[in-house]
Structures are given as structure tokens and as C-alpha cells.
Design an enzyme around this catalytic site. Structure first.
Site, PDB file in Angstrom:
ATOM      1  N   LYS A 171    -127.686  -5.013 -16.201  1.00 40.21           N
ATOM      2  CA  LYS A 171    -127.962  -6.306 -16.858  1.00 40.21           C
ATOM      3  C   LYS A 171    -127.051  -7.384 -16.273  1.00 40.21           C
ATOM      4  CE  LYS A 171    -125.595  -7.041 -20.911  1.00 40.21           C
ATOM      5  NZ  LYS A 171    -124.796  -8.273 -21.016  1.00 40.21           N
ATOM      6  N   ASN A 172    -125.763  -7.044 -16.059  1.00 40.03           N
ATOM      7  CA  ASN A 172    -124.803  -8.066 -15.629  1.00 40.03           C
ATOM      8  C   ASN A 172    -124.872  -8.389 -14.144  1.00 40.03           C
ATOM      9  OD1 ASN A 172    -124.045  -8.293 -18.253  1.00 40.03           O
ATOM     10  ND2 ASN A 172    -122.111  -7.192 -18.043  1.00 40.03           N
ATOM     11  N   CYS A 223    -117.641 -16.090 -29.492  1.00 37.08           N
ATOM     12  CA  CYS A 223    -118.558 -15.024 -29.896  1.00 37.08           C
ATOM     13  C   CYS A 223    -117.713 -13.946 -30.570  1.00 37.08           C
ATOM     14  CB  CYS A 223    -119.292 -14.468 -28.684  1.00 37.08           C
ATOM     15  SG  CYS A 223    -118.196 -13.558 -27.614  1.00 37.08           S
ATOM     16  N   ASP A 267    -115.585  -3.199 -20.848  1.00 33.78           N
ATOM     17  CA  ASP A 267    -116.905  -2.890 -21.432  1.00 33.78           C
ATOM     18  C   ASP A 267    -117.056  -1.416 -21.765  1.00 33.78           C
ATOM     19  OD1 ASP A 267    -118.844  -5.299 -19.481  1.00 33.78           O
ATOM     20  OD2 ASP A 267    -117.438  -5.500 -21.135  1.00 33.78           O
TER      21      ASP A 267
HETATM   22  C1  EPZ Z   1    -118.464 -10.774 -17.954  1.00 33.94           C
HETATM   23  O1  EPZ Z   1    -118.230 -11.726 -18.966  1.00 33.94           O
HETATM   24  C2  EPZ Z   1    -119.454  -9.774 -18.537  1.00 33.94           C
HETATM   25  N1  EPZ Z   1    -120.699 -10.469 -18.870  1.00 33.94           N
HETATM   26  C3  EPZ Z   1    -118.858  -9.129 -19.786  1.00 33.94           C
HETATM   27  O2  EPZ Z   1    -119.776  -8.145 -20.214  1.00 33.94           O
HETATM   28  C4  EPZ Z   1    -117.546  -8.448 -19.400  1.00 33.94           C
HETATM   29  O3  EPZ Z   1    -116.955  -7.917 -20.565  1.00 33.94           O
HETATM   30  C5  EPZ Z   1    -116.603  -9.468 -18.755  1.00 33.94           C
HETATM   31  O4  EPZ Z   1    -117.249 -10.086 -17.620  1.00 33.94           O
HETATM   32  C6  EPZ Z   1    -115.304  -8.832 -18.263  1.00 33.94           C
HETATM   33  O5  EPZ Z   1    -115.597  -7.809 -17.351  1.00 33.94           O
HETATM   34  C7  EPZ Z   1    -121.571 -10.758 -17.879  1.00 33.94           C
HETATM   35  O6  EPZ Z   1    -121.340 -10.475 -16.706  1.00 33.94           O
HETATM   36  C8  EPZ Z   1    -122.845 -11.450 -18.278  1.00 33.94           C
HETATM   37  P1  EPZ Z   1    -114.779 -13.216 -17.834  1.00 33.94           P
HETATM   38  P2  EPZ Z   1    -117.467 -13.093 -18.600  1.00 33.94           P
HETATM   39  O7  EPZ Z   1    -115.096 -14.626 -17.475  1.00 33.94           O
HETATM   40  O8  EPZ Z   1    -117.714 -13.457 -17.199  1.00 33.94           O
HETATM   41  C9  EPZ Z   1    -111.273 -15.667 -19.807  1.00 33.94           C
HETATM   42  C10 EPZ Z   1    -121.010  -6.919 -21.737  1.00 33.94           C
HETATM   43  O9  EPZ Z   1    -120.591  -6.177 -22.609  1.00 33.94           O
HETATM   44  N2  EPZ Z   1    -111.919 -16.857 -19.232  1.00 33.94           N
HETATM   45  O10 EPZ Z   1    -114.528 -12.247 -16.723  1.00 33.94           O
HETATM   46  O11 EPZ Z   1    -117.775 -14.074 -19.671  1.00 33.94           O
HETATM   47  C11 EPZ Z   1    -112.121 -14.984 -20.871  1.00 33.94           C
HETATM   48  O12 EPZ Z   1    -111.926 -15.580 -22.133  1.00 33.94           O
HETATM   49  C12 EPZ Z   1    -120.350  -8.252 -21.521  1.00 33.94           C
HETATM   50  O13 EPZ Z   1    -121.952  -6.653 -20.935  1.00 33.94           O
HETATM   51  C13 EPZ Z   1    -111.297 -18.087 -19.378  1.00 33.94           C
HETATM   52  O14 EPZ Z   1    -110.226 -18.200 -19.984  1.00 33.94           O
HETATM   53  O15 EPZ Z   1    -115.951 -12.648 -18.746  1.00 33.94           O
HETATM   54  C14 EPZ Z   1    -111.608 -13.569 -20.825  1.00 33.94           C
HETATM   55  O16 EPZ Z   1    -110.430 -13.473 -21.602  1.00 33.94           O
HETATM   56  C15 EPZ Z   1    -119.351  -8.578 -22.622  1.00 33.94           C
HETATM   57  N3  EPZ Z   1    -111.896 -19.195 -18.846  1.00 33.94           N
HETATM   58  C16 EPZ Z   1    -111.275 -13.354 -19.354  1.00 33.94           C
HETATM   59  O17 EPZ Z   1    -111.150 -14.677 -18.787  1.00 33.94           O
HETATM   60  C17 EPZ Z   1    -113.087 -19.129 -18.170  1.00 33.94           C
HETATM   61  O18 EPZ Z   1    -113.579 -20.173 -17.691  1.00 33.94           O
HETATM   62  C18 EPZ Z   1    -112.340 -12.599 -18.579  1.00 33.94           C
HETATM   63  O19 EPZ Z   1    -113.574 -13.227 -18.872  1.00 33.94           O
HETATM   64  C19 EPZ Z   1    -113.708 -17.861 -18.031  1.00 33.94           C
HETATM   65  C20 EPZ Z   1    -113.094 -16.747 -18.561  1.00 33.94           C
END
Ligand code: EPZ
Length: 434
Positions: free
Chosen positions: A22-23, A120, A309
Site C-alpha cells: 500500500k505504501n 491522527c 509499523d
Molecule cells: C510513512 O508515514 C508511512 N505511511 C507510515 O505507515 C509509517 O509508519 C511511516 O512512514 C514511518 O515509517 C505511508 O507511507 C503512506 P514520516 P509518514 O514522515 O511518511 C515526523 C502505516 O501503518 N515528521 O516518515 O507520514 C513525523 O511526525 C503507516 O502503513 C515531521 O516532523 O511518516 C514522525 O514523527 C502509518 N515533519 C517522523 O517524522 C514532517 O514534515 C516520521 O514520519 C514529516 C514527518
């Protein structure tokens, strides 16, 4: 609202097939915005988030082909008729990954209006790093009325260094960079296989990308991209979930159509816990329980570390292990929503900040429990598969967002699981996480 009814106690035996990731599919669908030609994606899972992205692209004027018959895992997208570069809140609130259209829209149309995703269940989930990167590439970004508006005649290549490693941030800005003027150097990038999948599709479309899958990516912008056909990689998190299902039920499970090479950290940890995991081929794993489970600590990290995840699913397993397992969540600030539900089933878990201490083995008893987010739901399914009696899991639409036909797949290898309630609970769906 659909529910699962699960009676625990059956070892899972047989072969279970993994669907596409999915991702990976979500950013690859967004990449279709970057060209006027048709994009064909194969091995796309039939899950709610993919349907949500289909609706999002269609709402902007794209043509998104319906899946036909045997080609149920194939999606065709044509954004020639893209007319309305707006991601509306009604859709974005149900799937945060909608923010992945931001970079491609600015790159293709010179502007984007995207509803701010908001937080969320698992955390604040800001997109400040996406915004910072686009501004560095010359986009003018304003925020008002819950929407973010980005404009740029043509994005310019820039030197981007991510303050934090972000998966969709890396993907969003990679898609912005491929049509930018000049070279973009991106450092401290996410190395997840989903980023590599996206880069492979973009390269097939004519982009010039070096270093995808490493921390440093270099992109030489081009003036246009053409159509392509691409097969999405298997879902490593679904595969990992099945490995734990086989282990926690004391079964003997073949997990097919997966990529063991993407699961190194999890396989090592399961073996440390005393579980037999064998790599039968580059696409096949076998998992067997082999005597009592041993406690083992985990600390979630960006890829190739132990995936966040898989944290909730591993915690369900840890409740059955002999000893004390420390589960440390380093990526998200609120990803222990499954703990209280596991405790209600008899688990012995104490949370202190970002660490949960799991004492086992604990005899789990069936209960009525509530799903709160995608991976917490998976954790409750795993616990119910080993609990004594019949559990009822409510709000399984969370599960349907990222697991294709999960009850059919589990039932086919011996699980006593069935779905109750109306089939499409969309009208009841609340704001959810990614
Ligand atoms: C992706 O989310 C995945 N989703 C998530 O999967 C996964 O848990 C996550 O990466 C970490 O591996 C998709 O790919 C659609 P991040 P994403 O940006 O990209 C912080 C699932 O279960 N951050 O890597 O949203 C954030 O708050 C889902 O399939 C900022 O601060 O995660 C987090 O603490 C859940 N500013 C950390 O970075 C930003 O602009 C990592 O988040 C972006 C992120």
C-alpha cells in the site's frame, strides 16, 4: 460498522500470499500526476486507502481505470485531463497520505491546494518538512482555512537536507524534483523500500535519479515525463504481520510473494525470540514456532532498522514470550493505542513514556476490543488468534485500509475468523491515520 469475530487456539498452517505494498502504491499513484500519458501499476492491493487515492485523483479530473476481472491488482491512471489541483479536506481527513499529491501538483500544474491533514491516532503527523523543501525549491506557500496553497512557475533544483527522516516527505520532494529546473541534492532521505519503488517508477517514466534507497539522492530535472508500466513490490509489513501470526499461533506458515530482503530486522528479532524463520527463496519465507518464545527487546528505527509499523504486532507476540520485553517506540509519539486493548485481554504491559514493558507469558482471554488505527488493529487480530475464546473486534475499517481480504487469507490457513456487519461502512468512517 464491520466487526471481526475471532476464536483463538488454531495453529496457522499452510501458504499465505502477500499483496502489493500500500505504501508504495500510494506515492506511485500520485506520480501519475507528473505526466499526460497513461501509468499502469500492477500488484496494487485492493485496500481502502487505494480506493481513497483513486477518489482523490478522480476528484482532480484524472481518469482512473476500474480494476477488471483477473487484472484486479492492476490500476491505470491518466492525468491528461487534470483540471482541479485541489485535495479536499473530506478526502484528506480519511487518509493523511493525500499530502503526497502536493509535490507532483506543484511540479505539473504550478499550483496545489491541499487540505492540511491534521493529526491522527498515532501522532501529530506534521508536514512541515514537505513545506520547507518545496519553499527551498521556489514554491510560495500560504496556509489559510485549513488549506495549504503552493505556487511556482517552475520549481528550481535545490540542496535539501531533511531535519528528520521522513518517508512521504522524501517521496513528495522526489516527485517535485524530477521536473524541477536543474539538479536537486537531497540528504538525510528515508531509505525505505517504498522510496526505492517510487524512484524505479519515476525512472521508468524518464526521470534522472541517483541514490534512491540511500540517505543521499541526486535528481537531474527534466522538462517532461512519459507513461510507464510498473509492478509494485510486495508489502513488507503485511508479510511481517503474517510471520508473527504463524509464530504466535504455534503454526507452520509459508509466506509467499514477499521480499525477505526487506525484512532483515524483523527476521533477526524473531529468530532472537526463538522462532524458526527460513528463507526458502527470494520471494518465500517459512515461519515455525520452535519451543517456548523468548523475550527480546525492540526499538523502532527508520529503515533498515526495526519498523515502527511492526511494533504493535510484535507487542502481541511479546505477551506470549517468557520474560520481560522492552518495546521502545522512537518514531511516533502516540503509537501505543493497542496496549490498553491487549491489557483488557489479559496482557501484562506497563507504559512509561515511549517505552512499554511487556511481561510474559500471559494467558490471553477473548474479549470485545476496539481497533484504533491500522497496525493496532493487526495487533488485536494476532492477540485474538491466540486468546482463549471468541473475541469481537470493532471498527475493522482501520484494518481494511491496509490489509487486503485479511480474514479470507487467515481463514485459508486455519484461523477461525469471520466478518460481521455491513460491507462498506464508509458512511461511519471517522478521521483516521495513515
Ligand atoms: C510513512 O508515514 C508511512 N505511511 C507510515 O505507515 C509509517 O509508519 C511511516 O512512514 C514511518 O515509517 C505511508 O507511507 C503512506 P514520516 P509518514 O514522515 O511518511 C515526523 C502505516 O501503518 N515528521 O516518515 O507520514 C513525523 O511526525 C503507516 O502503513 C515531521 O516532523 O511518516 C514522525 O514523527 C502509518 N515533519 C517522523 O517524522 C514532517 O514534515 C516520521 O514520519 C514529516 C514527518
Amino acid at each position: 460498522m464491520d466487526k471481526f469475530v475471532i476464536r483463538g487456539g488454531n495453529p496457522l498452517v499452510g501458504t499465505i500470499r502477500v499483496s502489493g505494498a500500500k505504501n508504495s502504491a500510494l506515492p506511485c499513484m500520485a506520480a501519475a500526476i507528473l505526466t499526460e500519458d497513461q501509468i499502469t501499476l500492477e500488484n496494487v492491493p485492493q485496500v481502502r486507502d487505494i480506493e481513497t487515492e483513486r477518489r482523490l485523483l478522480a476528484s482532480m479530473g484524472a481518469e482512473v481505470g476500474q480494476r477488471e476481472g483477473r487484472a484486479h491488482d492492476r490500476i491505470t491512471i491518466n492525468c491528461r485531463t487534470l483540471s482541479d489541483p485541489v485535495a479536499r479536506y473530506e478526502i484528506v481527513k480519511t487518509m493523511r497520505a493525500s499530502s503526497l499529491v502536493l509535490g507532483p501538483l506543484v511540479a505539473r500544474a504550478g499550483m496545489a491546494r491541499v487540505a492540511m491533514p491534521g493529526g491522527c491516532a498515532i501522532g501529530g503527523r506534521p508536514i512541515d518538512l514537505h513545506i520547507k523543501g518545496l519553499e527551498k525549491m521556489g514554491a510560495v506557500i500560504t496556509q489559510a482555512h485549513g488549506y495549504l496553497e503552493a505556487r511556482a512557475e517552475r520549481l528550481r533544483g535545490a540542496h535539501l537536507v531533511f531535519d528528520k527522516i521522513t518517508v512521504t516527505g522524501t517521496e513528495d520532494l522526489l516527485m517535485a524534483a524530477v521536473l524541477a529546473e536543474g539538479e536537486t541534492l537531497m540528504e538525510n532521505c528515508a531509505r525505505e523500500p517504498e522510496v526505492t519503488d517510487l524512484a524505479a517508477l519515476l525512472t521508468a517514466m524518464g526521470a534522472h535519479i541517483q541514490g534512491a534507497g540511500t540517505s543521499t539522492i541526486v535528481v537531474e530535472g527534466v522538462t517532461s515525463l512519459h507513461g510507464a508500466r510498473y509492478r509494485i513490490n510486495p508489502d513488507r509489513i503485511e508479510a511481517g504481520t503474517f510471520l508473527i501470526a504463524g509464530a504466535i499461533t504455534g503454526g507452520d506458515l509459508i509466506v509467499s510473494n514477499c521480499k525477505p530482503a526487506h525484512l532483515g530486522a524483523l527476521i533477526d528479532k524473531l529468530q532472537e525470540a526463538g522462532i524458526l524463520v527460513e528463507i526458502l527463496s527470494p520471494e518465500t519465507l517459512r515461519v515455525r514456532a520452535h519451543g517456548p518464545l523468548r523475550a527480546a527487546d525492540i526499538s523502532t528505527e527508520e529503515y533498515p532498522g526495526f519498523p515502527t509499523d511492526m511494533q504493535a504486532q510484535y507487542m502481541a507476540l511479546a505477551t506470549q514470550a517468557e520474560g520481560v520485553s522492552q518495546v521502545r517506540e522512537n518514531i511516533f509519539e502516540n503509537r501505543f493505542m493497542h496496549v490498553q486493548e491487549l491489557v483488557r485481554m489479559g496482557a501484562n504491559i506497563k507504559v512509561d513514556g515511549s517505552t512499554a514493558t511487556v511481561r510474559g507469558p500471559a494467558r490471553l482471554s477473548a474479549a470485545a476490543v476496539m481497533c484504533s488505527d491500522l497496525r493496532a488493529s493487526a495487533s488485536l487480530v494476532l492477540a485474538a488468534l491466540v486468546a482463549d475464546g471468541e473475541s469481537i473486534l470493532d471498527r475493522v475499517y482501520h484494518m481494511d485500509r491496509g490489509y487486503e481480504r485479511i480474514e479470507e487469507k487467515l481463514r485459508a490457513v486455519g484461523a477461525q475468523i469471520r466478518r460481521m456487519g455491513n460491507i462498506f461502512p464508509d458512511k461511519n468512517q471517522e478521521k483516521t491515520d495513515d
